[in-house]
Design a protein around this motif. Structure first.
Motif, PDB file in Angstrom:
ATOM      1  N   ASP A   1       0.532  -1.607  -0.020  1.00 59.59           N
ATOM      2  CA  ASP A   1      -0.015  -0.017   0.166  1.00 59.59           C
ATOM      3  C   ASP A   1       1.170   1.414   0.242  1.00 59.59           C
ATOM      4  O   ASP A   1       0.539   2.223  -0.311  1.00 59.59           O
ATOM      5  N   PHE A   2       2.130   1.194   0.931  1.00 53.38           N
ATOM      6  CA  PHE A   2       2.983   2.355   0.902  1.00 53.38           C
ATOM      7  C   PHE A   2       3.084   2.852  -0.754  1.00 53.38           C
ATOM      8  O   PHE A   2       3.516   3.586  -0.559  1.00 53.38           O
ATOM      9  N   TRP A   3       4.019   1.320  -1.110  1.00 50.22           N
ATOM     10  CA  TRP A   3       4.777   1.932  -2.415  1.00 50.22           C
ATOM     11  C   TRP A   3       3.702   2.203  -3.967  1.00 50.22           C
ATOM     12  O   TRP A   3       3.843   3.145  -4.449  1.00 50.22           O
ATOM     13  N   LYS A   4       2.481   2.059  -3.392  1.00 47.89           N
ATOM     14  CA  LYS A   4       1.331   2.434  -4.274  1.00 47.89           C
ATOM     15  C   LYS A   4       0.950   3.750  -4.063  1.00 47.89           C
ATOM     16  O   LYS A   4       1.199   4.574  -4.863  1.00 47.89           O
ATOM     17  N   VAL A   5       0.733   4.131  -3.230  1.00 49.94           N
ATOM     18  CA  VAL A   5       0.075   5.830  -3.170  1.00 49.94           C
ATOM     19  C   VAL A   5       1.581   6.305  -3.208  1.00 49.94           C
ATOM     20  O   VAL A   5       1.328   7.660  -3.915  1.00 49.94           O
ATOM     21  N   ALA A   6       2.511   5.709  -3.165  1.00 47.13           N
ATOM     22  CA  ALA A   6       4.108   6.694  -3.498  1.00 47.13           C
ATOM     23  C   ALA A   6       4.362   6.694  -5.372  1.00 47.13           C
ATOM     24  O   ALA A   6       4.276   7.406  -5.620  1.00 47.13           O
ATOM     25  N   ILE A   7       4.372   5.564  -5.892  1.00 53.82           N
ATOM     26  CA  ILE A   7       4.409   5.212  -6.925  1.00 53.82           C
ATOM     27  C   ILE A   7       2.904   6.897  -7.377  1.00 53.82           C
ATOM     28  O   ILE A   7       3.324   7.403  -8.487  1.00 53.82           O
ATOM     29  N   TYR A   8       1.698   6.974  -7.084  1.00 58.07           N
ATOM     30  CA  TYR A   8       0.671   7.198  -7.805  1.00 58.07           C
ATOM     31  C   TYR A   8       1.053   9.400  -6.981  1.00 58.07           C
ATOM     32  O   TYR A   8       0.718  10.118  -8.028  1.00 58.07           O
ATOM     33  N   THR A   9       1.853   9.324  -5.769  1.00 56.08           N
ATOM     34  CA  THR A   9       2.039  10.057  -5.232  1.00 56.08           C
ATOM     35  C   THR A   9       2.934  10.917  -6.542  1.00 56.08           C
ATOM     36  O   THR A   9       3.495  12.644  -7.233  1.00 56.08           O
ATOM     37  N   PHE A  10       4.250  10.507  -7.260  1.00 54.87           N
ATOM     38  CA  PHE A  10       5.488  10.569  -8.084  1.00 54.87           C
ATOM     39  C   PHE A  10       4.403  11.101  -9.847  1.00 54.87           C
ATOM     40  O   PHE A  10       4.938  11.690 -10.132  1.00 54.87           O
ATOM     41  N   SER A  11       3.454  10.167  -9.706  1.00 56.63           N
ATOM     42  CA  SER A  11       2.913  10.743 -11.103  1.00 56.63           C
ATOM     43  C   SER A  11       2.653  11.876 -11.021  1.00 56.63           C
ATOM     44  O   SER A  11       2.581  12.380 -11.868  1.00 56.63           O
ATOM     45  N   GLY A  12       1.310  12.174 -10.009  1.00 55.95           N
ATOM     46  CA  GLY A  12       1.048  13.383 -10.316  1.00 55.95           C
ATOM     47  C   GLY A  12       1.657  14.619 -10.056  1.00 55.95           C
ATOM     48  O   GLY A  12       1.828  15.589 -10.333  1.00 55.95           O
ATOM     49  N   ALA A  13       3.072  14.067  -8.682  1.00 55.02           N
ATOM     50  CA  ALA A  13       4.273  15.366  -8.739  1.00 55.02           C
ATOM     51  C   ALA A  13       4.437  15.664 -11.007  1.00 55.02           C
ATOM     52  O   ALA A  13       4.607  16.990 -11.155  1.00 55.02           O
ATOM     53  N   ILE A  14       4.544  14.311 -11.707  1.00 50.56           N
ATOM     54  CA  ILE A  14       5.123  14.928 -13.019  1.00 50.56           C
ATOM     55  C   ILE A  14       3.902  15.536 -13.819  1.00 50.56           C
ATOM     56  O   ILE A  14       4.366  16.292 -14.569  1.00 50.56           O
ATOM     57  N   CYS A  15       3.100  15.446 -13.318  1.00 48.33           N
ATOM     58  CA  CYS A  15       1.934  15.728 -13.978  1.00 48.33           C
ATOM     59  C   CYS A  15       1.958  17.852 -13.587  1.00 48.33           C
ATOM     60  O   CYS A  15       1.452  18.616 -14.234  1.00 48.33           O
ATOM     61  N   GLY A  16       2.364  17.293 -12.595  1.00 49.02           N
ATOM     62  CA  GLY A  16       2.761  19.072 -12.316  1.00 49.02           C
ATOM     63  C   GLY A  16       3.061  20.298 -13.352  1.00 49.02           C
ATOM     64  O   GLY A  16       3.342  21.175 -13.467  1.00 49.02           O
ATOM     65  N   ILE A  17       4.156  19.451 -13.648  1.00 50.35           N
ATOM     66  CA  ILE A  17       5.442  19.070 -14.514  1.00 50.35           C
ATOM     67  C   ILE A  17       4.338  19.735 -15.948  1.00 50.35           C
ATOM     68  O   ILE A  17       5.201  21.022 -16.814  1.00 50.35           O
ATOM     69  N   ALA A  18       3.706  19.355 -15.969  1.00 52.97           N
ATOM     70  CA  ALA A  18       2.886  19.374 -16.842  1.00 52.97           C
ATOM     71  C   ALA A  18       2.187  20.735 -17.246  1.00 52.97           C
ATOM     72  O   ALA A  18       2.359  21.100 -18.710  1.00 52.97           O
ATOM     73  N   GLY A  19       1.206  20.721 -15.810  1.00 51.87           N
ATOM     74  CA  GLY A  19       1.061  21.621 -16.478  1.00 51.87           C
ATOM     75  C   GLY A  19       1.601  23.185 -15.979  1.00 51.87           C
ATOM     76  O   GLY A  19       1.183  24.313 -16.423  1.00 51.87           O
ATOM     77  N   LEU A  20       2.947  23.263 -15.591  1.00 51.09           N
ATOM     78  CA  LEU A  20       3.462  24.559 -15.792  1.00 51.09           C
ATOM     79  C   LEU A  20       4.201  24.459 -17.204  1.00 51.09           C
ATOM     80  O   LEU A  20       4.219  25.548 -17.586  1.00 51.09           O
ATOM     81  N   LEU A  21       4.449  23.351 -17.862  1.00 48.51           N
ATOM     82  CA  LEU A  21       4.526  23.192 -19.669  1.00 48.51           C
ATOM     83  C   LEU A  21       3.761  23.697 -20.316  1.00 48.51           C
ATOM     84  O   LEU A  21       3.991  24.769 -21.381  1.00 48.51           O
ATOM     85  N   ILE A  22       2.286  23.673 -20.138  1.00 43.18           N
ATOM     86  CA  ILE A  22       0.951  24.426 -21.055  1.00 43.18           C
ATOM     87  C   ILE A  22       0.365  25.290 -20.134  1.00 43.18           C
ATOM     88  O   ILE A  22       0.122  26.328 -21.616  1.00 43.18           O
ATOM     89  N   ALA A  23       0.695  26.220 -18.944  1.00 43.32           N
ATOM     90  CA  ALA A  23       0.161  26.704 -18.775  1.00 43.32           C
ATOM     91  C   ALA A  23       1.939  28.708 -19.185  1.00 43.32           C
ATOM     92  O   ALA A  23       1.098  29.025 -20.135  1.00 43.32           O
ATOM     93  N   SER A  24       2.776  27.930 -19.202  1.00 42.83           N
ATOM     94  CA  SER A  24       3.794  28.448 -19.740  1.00 42.83           C
ATOM     95  C   SER A  24       3.554  28.415 -21.612  1.00 42.83           C
ATOM     96  O   SER A  24       4.225  29.793 -21.661  1.00 42.83           O
TER      97      SER A  24
END
Length: 344
Positions: free
Chosen positions: A237-260
């Protein structure tokens, strides 16, 4: 005689072993899939270069690179989740939500640019963490959990922004994140946008994490046999949550790219991006059943989707038919994945 021939046969063994290793690597299913995807990309580019005389113009190629940067980063985020045999339908609206939150901190609050960048990545990770908890702790199927997050984040983006775009005109340097060209400043003949540079930096980092760290090993293990991993004493469960969290952080980078790129956070944008990202992941050889996948394959898949969509536009194909073609590509990619799994 046997003693005379034996040294010669032994001398040939190292060369034969190296050849066998190279042959096995080339004909490995994952390698074949990447080569097939790369050949498909080259075929598409050749076809569209003949179909439209403007396809190979510098401005159009830069446009393809720009669109691939956003979709490629989202696809990298999806790759980690799909390798675990999960799915994330919220990556598109999460990208938009992160862009909106960057707008809140930079435009509404007037904070420094690095605060806005950190906020986008933080809220991406936070939303990914929530999705991970829903999947790992509450045992909600990933499809349903992330579908709910998709609708939730779409609504939050509209509510927080007041259904209006948030512009970054008063934030100097924000547009440079995506639109300027650090490489172009050094080599004027290569005006490659910073967004593409960021895409490849994220891809390299993600590839190292996926293949060289315990995080990556557990990502593959979750998709291959989650129960065996649990029985070995790993906190699944810990690692599964960590993977979704990491994936979400990468989506944050995508958000910066499209906003920029747009110099604004568009709250109604985002839904539909998840389909292109998932298609890129599957075309690149990552199995929806989990356990296999590569970042390189995902990047090739992202370029295939961008070239296809751009080429159809250059040929003046109607938007609705572009959507039809995208749907067909997704179905074919999933079917090919099923065939690969049956052969294995």
């Amino acid at each position: 005689m046997a003693n005379i021939q034996n040294p010669a046969s032994q001398a040939q063994q190292p060369g034969q072993g190296a050849f066998a290793a190279i042959k096995a690597r080339i004909f490995h299913p994952a390698t074949r899939q990447k080569l097939l995807a790369f050949a498909s990309l080259l075929t598409l580019m050749v076809f569209f270069s003949f179909a439209s005389s403007n396809f190979l113009e510098i401005d159009n190629l830069v446009s393809i690179l720009q669109s691939t940067a956003v979709n490629g980063v989202l696809a990298i985020a999806c790759t980690f989740v799909i390798i675990t045999a999960g799915i994330d339908l919220s990556v598109g609206t999460l990208m938009t939500f992160c862009a909106v939150m960057a707008g809140v901190f930079l435009t509404y609050m007037g904070l420094p640019i690095y605060i806005g960048i950190a906020a986008a990545i933080f809220f991406g990770a936070l939303c990914g963490w929530v999705s991970g908890v829903l999947v790992a702790k509450l045992k909600i199927p990933p499809f349903i959990a992330t579908l709910g997050m998709m609708m939730l984040l779409k609504g939050l983006s509209l509510v927080i922004s007041g259904t209006k775009p948030i512009y970054f005109n008063d934030t100097p340097g924000f547009s440079a994140i995506s639109q300027d060209s650090l490489i172009g400043n050094l080599i004027p003949a290569l005006p490659i946008p910073n967004a593409v540079l960021i895409l490849f930096l994220v891809a390299i980092a993600a590839g190292v994490i996926l293949n060289k760290t315990i995080f990556g090993r557990y990502t593959f293990a979750l998709g291959s046999n989650e129960e065996a991993l649990r029985l070995s004493g790993v906190n699944v469960d810990f690692w599964k949550v960590a993977i979704y969290t990491f994936s979400g952080a990468i989506c944050g980078i995508a958000g910066l790219l499209i906003a920029s790129r747009l110099n604004s956070a568009q709250p109604a944008l985002g839904q539909g991006y998840e389909l292109d990202a998932i298609a890129a992941v599957v075309i690149g050889g990552t199995s929806l059943s989990g356990g296999t996948g590569t970042i390189l394959g995902t990047i090739i898949g992202a370029f295939i989707m961008s070239v296809l969509i751009n080429g159809l536009r250059m040929m003046s194909v109607a938007q609705e038919w572009q959507t039809v073609v995208t749907g067909v590509i997704i179905i074919l990619a999933v079917y090919m994945d099923i065939l690969r799994r049956r052969r294995q």
